[in-house]
Design an enzyme around this catalytic site. Sequence first.
Site, PDB file in Angstrom:
ATOM      1  CD  GLU A   1      48.444 -11.558 -27.745  1.00  0.00           C
ATOM      2  OE1 GLU A   1      48.300 -10.491 -28.329  1.00  0.00           O
ATOM      3  OE2 GLU A   1      47.630 -11.985 -26.896  1.00  0.00           O
TER       4      GLU A   1
ATOM      5  CB  SER B   1      37.024 -13.048 -30.747  1.00  0.00           C
ATOM      6  OG  SER B   1      36.264 -12.978 -29.602  1.00  0.00           O
TER       7      SER B   1
END
Length: 232
Positions: free
Chosen positions: A174, A84
Amino acid sequence: MAYNEMTTNPTALDGDEALQVFLNSGALEWARVQAQNYTRLMAYYRCAMMEIETKFNVLNEEFSLRHDRNPISSIKTRLKSPLSIKNKLERKSLPITLGTIENEVNDVAGIRVVCSFVDDVYMLADALLAQDDIELIARKDYISEPKDSGYRSLHLIVSVPIFLASEKKYMKVEIQLRTIAMDFWASLEHQLRYKKDRAFTDEMARELKTCAEMSAELDSRMDRLRGNLQTE
Ligand code: 0O2
């Protein structure tokens, strides 16, 4: 290269010779060092996630002492997979280096905080951001302005210090804060959108958006119910 071509080309190397050239080139050592540095960077991200997770657990504990209820229903953490990370850097047309991972990928370390009520989302975000070792890098409020898909959550990118044996290092994390209803919708939407055996149609997208609006209505009604209980 076909076998015949190799044997007739006088400069071609056989398998053992090629292996020797490779081993002597330093490429293996270079790859070992890169892998070690990547592993170390990922360990730093894991430490940063632990720091943030602990901060939310402390806030949850303190709130439950004062108000006799838990604002946090669950916390999940995830480290972005190497694939990813690579895909994200390629999408941004950036080279794949440790530097670009640290500077350009904000969600290598991700933490998802699922809350009971919408008010809890904002209360927890404010309480975290008020802490003097947390720096806010970016804030995206997809609750006040949902995405076109219907997705709702509050996203924060923060920088948090981790204390290593001989240095203090700032790492980005995040944070996705959402209610149980928002989480329920996002999990099912993700499953349906990325199902391999069936195409995701416009009709399904419209239906999911309607479901997102229903889940937003559910959150509002739950908030109103809680408000009524507090004033009784
Ligand atoms: P994963 O594995 O879920 O983390 P940026 O990250 O700032 O470069 P981006 O990618 O536009 O830009 O960030 P955005 O849209 O603010 O947040 C991306 C993440 O939010 C996604 O992570 C999802 O977790 C979640 N998300 C955003 N939109 C949707 C949506 O429509 N449906 C669902 N279910 N989740 C959503 P990733 O990158 O997909 O991976």
